[in-house]
Design an enzyme around this catalytic site. Structure first.
Site, PDB file in Angstrom:
ATOM      1  N   VAL A  18      -5.677  -6.567  -2.804  1.00  0.00           N
ATOM      2  CA  VAL A  18      -4.841  -7.140  -1.674  1.00  0.00           C
ATOM      3  C   VAL A  18      -5.391  -8.097  -0.836  1.00  0.00           C
ATOM      4  O   VAL A  18      -4.979  -9.024  -0.557  1.00  0.00           O
ATOM      5  CB  VAL A  18      -4.093  -5.904  -0.977  1.00  0.00           C
ATOM      6  CG1 VAL A  18      -3.210  -6.380  -0.088  1.00  0.00           C
ATOM      7  CG2 VAL A  18      -3.698  -4.789  -1.746  1.00  0.00           C
ATOM      8  N   LYS A 107      -1.846   3.582   3.908  1.00  0.00           N
ATOM      9  CA  LYS A 107      -1.142   4.667   4.135  1.00  0.00           C
ATOM     10  C   LYS A 107      -1.926   6.134   4.385  1.00  0.00           C
ATOM     11  O   LYS A 107      -1.457   6.873   5.141  1.00  0.00           O
ATOM     12  CB  LYS A 107       0.075   5.059   3.105  1.00  0.00           C
ATOM     13  CG  LYS A 107      -0.526   5.380   1.795  1.00  0.00           C
ATOM     14  CD  LYS A 107      -0.831   4.577   0.636  1.00  0.00           C
ATOM     15  CE  LYS A 107      -0.745   3.032   0.673  1.00  0.00           C
ATOM     16  NZ  LYS A 107      -0.973   2.357  -0.433  1.00  0.00           N
ATOM     17  N   GLU A 131       3.312  -2.784   7.572  1.00  0.00           N
ATOM     18  CA  GLU A 131       4.353  -2.903   6.630  1.00  0.00           C
ATOM     19  C   GLU A 131       3.874  -2.601   5.070  1.00  0.00           C
ATOM     20  O   GLU A 131       4.685  -2.002   4.495  1.00  0.00           O
ATOM     21  CB  GLU A 131       5.000  -4.279   6.376  1.00  0.00           C
ATOM     22  CG  GLU A 131       6.217  -4.695   5.731  1.00  0.00           C
ATOM     23  CD  GLU A 131       7.335  -3.639   5.800  1.00  0.00           C
ATOM     24  OE1 GLU A 131       7.806  -3.988   7.198  1.00  0.00           O
ATOM     25  OE2 GLU A 131       7.716  -2.799   5.275  1.00  0.00           O
ATOM     26  N   VAL A 134       3.828   1.163   3.062  1.00  0.00           N
ATOM     27  CA  VAL A 134       4.864   1.933   2.363  1.00  0.00           C
ATOM     28  C   VAL A 134       5.458   0.900   1.275  1.00  0.00           C
ATOM     29  O   VAL A 134       6.090  -0.106   1.658  1.00  0.00           O
ATOM     30  CB  VAL A 134       5.955   2.469   3.059  1.00  0.00           C
ATOM     31  CG1 VAL A 134       7.100   3.387   2.587  1.00  0.00           C
ATOM     32  CG2 VAL A 134       5.133   3.449   4.069  1.00  0.00           C
ATOM     33  N   GLY A 136       4.784  -1.390  -1.082  1.00  0.00           N
ATOM     34  CA  GLY A 136       4.289  -2.675  -1.143  1.00  0.00           C
ATOM     35  C   GLY A 136       5.145  -3.919  -0.487  1.00  0.00           C
ATOM     36  O   GLY A 136       4.915  -3.992   0.629  1.00  0.00           O
ATOM     37  N   ILE A 138       8.354  -4.344  -0.349  1.00  0.00           N
ATOM     38  CA  ILE A 138       9.521  -3.887   0.391  1.00  0.00           C
ATOM     39  C   ILE A 138       9.556  -3.831   1.797  1.00  0.00           C
ATOM     40  O   ILE A 138       8.498  -2.961   2.232  1.00  0.00           O
ATOM     41  CB  ILE A 138      10.237  -2.823  -0.454  1.00  0.00           C
ATOM     42  CG1 ILE A 138       9.961  -2.444  -1.976  1.00  0.00           C
ATOM     43  CG2 ILE A 138      11.520  -2.474   0.046  1.00  0.00           C
ATOM     44  CD1 ILE A 138      10.297  -1.679  -2.689  1.00  0.00           C
ATOM     45  N   GLU A 192      -5.710   3.819 -11.238  1.00  0.00           N
ATOM     46  CA  GLU A 192      -7.104   3.444 -11.113  1.00  0.00           C
ATOM     47  C   GLU A 192      -7.738   4.295 -12.170  1.00  0.00           C
ATOM     48  O   GLU A 192      -7.340   5.456 -12.568  1.00  0.00           O
ATOM     49  CB  GLU A 192      -7.429   3.918  -9.744  1.00  0.00           C
ATOM     50  CG  GLU A 192      -6.458   3.472  -8.552  1.00  0.00           C
ATOM     51  CD  GLU A 192      -7.165   2.874  -7.395  1.00  0.00           C
ATOM     52  OE1 GLU A 192      -8.527   2.936  -7.107  1.00  0.00           O
ATOM     53  OE2 GLU A 192      -6.425   2.004  -6.638  1.00  0.00           O
ATOM     54  N   LYS A 207       3.084   8.025   2.149  1.00  0.00           N
ATOM     55  CA  LYS A 207       4.196   7.171   2.399  1.00  0.00           C
ATOM     56  C   LYS A 207       5.257   8.002   2.801  1.00  0.00           C
ATOM     57  O   LYS A 207       6.034   7.668   3.775  1.00  0.00           O
ATOM     58  CB  LYS A 207       4.507   6.513   1.137  1.00  0.00           C
ATOM     59  CG  LYS A 207       3.441   5.554   0.501  1.00  0.00           C
ATOM     60  CD  LYS A 207       3.771   5.129  -0.801  1.00  0.00           C
ATOM     61  CE  LYS A 207       2.805   4.150  -1.151  1.00  0.00           C
ATOM     62  NZ  LYS A 207       2.757   3.654  -2.686  1.00  0.00           N
ATOM     63  N   GLY A 308       0.502  -4.042  -6.107  1.00  0.00           N
ATOM     64  CA  GLY A 308      -0.081  -5.318  -6.575  1.00  0.00           C
ATOM     65  C   GLY A 308      -0.747  -6.328  -5.604  1.00  0.00           C
ATOM     66  O   GLY A 308      -0.013  -6.144  -4.350  1.00  0.00           O
TER      67      GLY A 308
HETATM   68  P1  NDP Z   1      -9.710  -2.333  -3.468  1.00  0.00           P
HETATM   69  O1  NDP Z   1     -10.411  -1.201  -3.690  1.00  0.00           O
HETATM   70  O2  NDP Z   1      -9.136  -3.180  -4.702  1.00  0.00           O
HETATM   71  O3  NDP Z   1     -10.574  -3.370  -2.404  1.00  0.00           O
HETATM   72  C1  NDP Z   1     -10.990  -2.703  -1.473  1.00  0.00           C
HETATM   73  C2  NDP Z   1     -11.991  -3.612  -0.511  1.00  0.00           C
HETATM   74  O4  NDP Z   1     -12.613  -3.052   0.417  1.00  0.00           O
HETATM   75  C3  NDP Z   1     -12.993  -4.328  -1.510  1.00  0.00           C
HETATM   76  O5  NDP Z   1     -13.297  -5.714  -1.453  1.00  0.00           O
HETATM   77  C4  NDP Z   1     -14.374  -3.752  -1.016  1.00  0.00           C
HETATM   78  O6  NDP Z   1     -15.572  -4.316  -1.154  1.00  0.00           O
HETATM   79  C5  NDP Z   1     -13.972  -3.447   0.588  1.00  0.00           C
HETATM   80  N1  NDP Z   1     -14.534  -2.466   0.869  1.00  0.00           N
HETATM   81  C6  NDP Z   1     -14.904  -0.988   0.670  1.00  0.00           C
HETATM   82  N2  NDP Z   1     -15.455  -0.511   1.483  1.00  0.00           N
HETATM   83  C7  NDP Z   1     -16.058  -1.198   2.417  1.00  0.00           C
HETATM   84  C8  NDP Z   1     -17.089  -1.041   3.442  1.00  0.00           C
HETATM   85  N3  NDP Z   1     -17.537   0.026   3.764  1.00  0.00           N
HETATM   86  N4  NDP Z   1     -17.057  -2.190   4.015  1.00  0.00           N
HETATM   87  C9  NDP Z   1     -16.525  -3.395   3.903  1.00  0.00           C
HETATM   88  N5  NDP Z   1     -15.834  -3.511   2.800  1.00  0.00           N
HETATM   89  C10 NDP Z   1     -15.674  -2.591   2.213  1.00  0.00           C
HETATM   90  O7  NDP Z   1      -8.308  -1.996  -2.877  1.00  0.00           O
HETATM   91  P2  NDP Z   1      -6.815  -2.742  -2.573  1.00  0.00           P
HETATM   92  O8  NDP Z   1      -6.937  -3.916  -2.281  1.00  0.00           O
HETATM   93  O9  NDP Z   1      -6.071  -1.848  -3.706  1.00  0.00           O
HETATM   94  O10 NDP Z   1      -6.221  -1.763  -1.465  1.00  0.00           O
HETATM   95  C11 NDP Z   1      -6.663  -2.042  -0.018  1.00  0.00           C
HETATM   96  C12 NDP Z   1      -5.614  -1.373   0.929  1.00  0.00           C
HETATM   97  O11 NDP Z   1      -4.170  -1.737   0.685  1.00  0.00           O
HETATM   98  C13 NDP Z   1      -5.825   0.266   0.697  1.00  0.00           C
HETATM   99  O12 NDP Z   1      -5.441   0.882   1.822  1.00  0.00           O
HETATM  100  C14 NDP Z   1      -4.385   0.462  -0.107  1.00  0.00           C
HETATM  101  O13 NDP Z   1      -3.724   1.817  -0.033  1.00  0.00           O
HETATM  102  C15 NDP Z   1      -3.309  -0.433   0.426  1.00  0.00           C
HETATM  103  N6  NDP Z   1      -2.384  -0.900  -0.639  1.00  0.00           N
HETATM  104  C16 NDP Z   1      -2.711  -1.428  -1.817  1.00  0.00           C
HETATM  105  C17 NDP Z   1      -1.809  -1.667  -2.930  1.00  0.00           C
HETATM  106  C18 NDP Z   1      -2.081  -2.169  -4.025  1.00  0.00           C
HETATM  107  O14 NDP Z   1      -1.256  -2.638  -4.724  1.00  0.00           O
HETATM  108  N7  NDP Z   1      -3.526  -2.163  -4.357  1.00  0.00           N
HETATM  109  C19 NDP Z   1      -0.254  -1.616  -2.430  1.00  0.00           C
HETATM  110  C20 NDP Z   1      -0.239  -1.209  -1.107  1.00  0.00           C
HETATM  111  C21 NDP Z   1      -0.964  -0.918  -0.040  1.00  0.00           C
HETATM  112  P3  NDP Z   1     -16.001  -4.714  -2.574  1.00  0.00           P
HETATM  113  O15 NDP Z   1     -15.125  -5.784  -3.300  1.00  0.00           O
HETATM  114  O16 NDP Z   1     -17.223  -5.461  -2.205  1.00  0.00           O
HETATM  115  O17 NDP Z   1     -16.122  -3.622  -3.322  1.00  0.00           O
HETATM  116  N1  HSE Z   2      -1.235   3.309  -6.071  1.00  0.00           N
HETATM  117  C1  HSE Z   2       0.018   2.974  -5.556  1.00  0.00           C
HETATM  118  C2  HSE Z   2       1.245   2.952  -6.302  1.00  0.00           C
HETATM  119  C3  HSE Z   2      -0.094   1.400  -4.829  1.00  0.00           C
HETATM  120  O1  HSE Z   2       0.946   3.154  -7.726  1.00  0.00           O
HETATM  121  O2  HSE Z   2       2.294   2.786  -6.028  1.00  0.00           O
HETATM  122  C4  HSE Z   2      -0.598   1.639  -3.528  1.00  0.00           C
HETATM  123  O3  HSE Z   2       0.243   2.041  -2.744  1.00  0.00           O
END
Ligand code: NDP
Ligand code: HSE
Length: 434
Positions: A18, A107, A131, A134, A136, A138, A192, A207, A308
């Site tokens: 994200v 969340k 936003e 919960v 994504g 929406i 994952e 959520k 996503g």
């Molecule tokens: P990722 O695991 O893809 O990315 C996490 C990022 O955080 C990475 O860049 C990582 O660094 C960095 N990071 C982790 N730990 C640390 C730290 N201690 N200090 C600094 N940076 C750190 O997560 P997502 O992007 O998938 O998700 C991010 C948030 O968004 C979460 O809260 C998730 O629940 C929420 N979310 C995600 C959705 C999705 O579809 N993925 C949908 C809706 C919400 P590095 O790259 O170096 O490892």
């Molecule tokens: N892992 C979640 C899902 C996305 O599959 O809907 C982040 O909330």
């Protein structure tokens, strides 16, 4: 170029799925965001764990840093996209103390520490937006927090986890086992490497807690949610569901009860049968949908991509624009609204329907005896289907009840197990959306 606009410094914590899309869009659409918010948004730093990790080239290398505290405390707006509880919580609290507004999609953190974060934002007189936490893309948080502020929400029913919906959809449309569908979800990047939070229902539960808190103006935490995931759903269960004209969906359910037997809110996540003609039954793949019922508005349906990078970034950026506009023009995000403080009810007080399959002696009075068991437990029967004969002596009867408290439904099932004309209780499934 909108050079006359004031500059707001923006720090991003995390550049994964994200965060990288948020940074890309902030840079690519800078002119639009300046026009919409009234401020030029200057990304000063992007905190990551590993500077050398492969990541989207749209994130300029020179913005990357491992000094997450500096990013949290040195900006006007801080976007937290690290995930998990720590260090996200500590960084967000530090950002508030430093006077920054915070936008997050976390969340798990909100479901565990929402009141603490709201209080810190109020203390610092800054905005707290989430936003993306919960469903994504929406806009369901906005809908519950702002659009429905003039109404009384009675229930929210949602498919809020894309990974599990994808798995159940693969099982339904391709006849795959749970394990095979999970493997496909992992290959395609939906699930994952450790899919526990999704398949055990914990992501949906977080959520659901957020949804219920907003819908009912009541603090609801992760521990208040009764959770069951999809790991026990089998290909046979899906076939049985189809035979009943249903799909199996992992549902997040937040209900308000205000009747003579119970008052409060009930929150749960579990797989349930959903009739094929119900709008949630046709939510395919990794999509999400949320159905809100309110006294004045009636039924509202929200549908879209629940996960996503780019879809979630869309939700994050809507919050960024709102928080930036408040910095320029004044105004604040809504504060926590928990004034109703309704009791959180246990699972036994949740209202649902059961579909009960029984093997009964095929003899006069057997169905009457079964009906009597439901009646004596104050459970009304909606439909009865005698589906097959087994060995010429027994019949398999499928009964769908009307809505009743889980307590009464479970008592009826226990009594059926003792009824002498019932050979066995073959299955008990929850039905929603009839
Ligand atoms: P990722 O695991 O893809 O990315 C996490 C990022 O955080 C990475 O860049 C990582 O660094 C960095 N990071 C982790 N730990 C640390 C730290 N201690 N200090 C600094 N940076 C750190 O997560 P997502 O992007 O998938 O998700 C991010 C948030 O968004 C979460 O809260 C998730 O629940 C929420 N979310 C995600 C959705 C999705 O579809 N993925 C949908 C809706 C919400 P590095 O790259 O170096 O490892
Ligand atoms: N892992 C979640 C899902 C996305 O599959 O809907 C982040 O909330």
């Amino acid at each position: 170029m909108l050079v006359d606009r004031p500059v707001l410094k923006v720090g991003v914590l995390g550049a994964g799925t994200v965060g990288s899309q948020v940074v890309r869009l902030l840079l690519e659409r800078a002119e639009d965001f300046a026009a919409r918010s009234g401020a030029r948004l200057h990304v000063t730093g992007v905190a990551v764990r590993d500077l050398e990790a492969p990541r989207d080239p749209a994130v300029p290398r020179e913005l990357l840093t491992t000094d997450s505290t500096a990013v949290a405390t040195g900006n006007d707006l801080v976007i937290e996209l690290i995930g998990g509880i720590e260090p996200a919580r500590t960084l967000i609290l530090a950002a508030f103390r430093a006077g920054a507004s915070v936008i997050t999609g976390n969340k798990a953190l909100i479901a565990a520490h929402g009141p603490e974060l709201y209080a810190a934002a109020a203390q610092a007189q800054v905005d707290f937006y989430y936003e993306a936490a919960v469903a994504g893309a929406i806009p369901v948080v906005y809908a519950l927090r702002e659009s429905m502020a003039g109404d009384r929400v009675t229930s929210v029913l949602g498919v809020v986890n894309g990974t599990t919906n994808f798995i159940l959809d693969e099982m339904s449309t391709k006849g795959l086992s749970f394990d095979a569908a999970l493997a496909t979800a992992q290959q395609l990047g939906y699930a994952e490497a450790d899919p526990t939070a999704d398949v055990e229902g914990l992501d949906a539960a977080a959520k659901c807690a957020i949804i219920a808190s907003l819908a009912f103006h009541t603090r609801v935490g992760l521990d208040d949610v009764a959770v069951e995931g999809i790991t026990d759903v089998t290909a046979d269960d899906i076939r049985e569901a189809h035979a009943s004209g249903c799909e199996i969906k992992l549902l997040a359910i937040a209900q308000r009860r205000d009747d003579e037997l119970a008052q409060g809110v009930s929150v749960r996540v579990h797989p349930a049968l959903v009739p094929k003609d119900h709008p949630l039954a046709s939510v395919r793949g990794a999509f999400n949908a949320v159905l809100v019922e309110a006294e004045a508005a009636g039924r509202l349906m929200f549908y879209g991509q629940g996960a996503g990078g780019a879809p979630t970034a869309s939700a994050v950026l809507s919050d960024v624009v709102a928080a930036a506009a408040h910095r320029v023009n004044g105004g604040q995000a809504p504060r926590e609204s928990s004034y109703a403080a309704l009791p959180v009810l246990g699972l036994q007080d949740a209202l649902t329907r059961y579909q009960v399959q029984l093997r009964v002696v095929d003899a006069p009075g057997a169905l009457a005896a079964v009906a009597q068991v439901f009646a004596s437990n104050q459970v009304s029967i909606d439909s009865v289907r005698q589906s097959s004969y087994v060995g010429g002596q027994d019949a398999v009867v499928t009964i769908v009840t009307h809505v009743a408290p889980v307590r009464a439904l479970d008592a009826a099932v226990r009594d059926l197990e003792q009824e002498e004309r019932v050979e066995s209780v073959v299955s008990v499934r929850r039905v929603e959306g009839l």
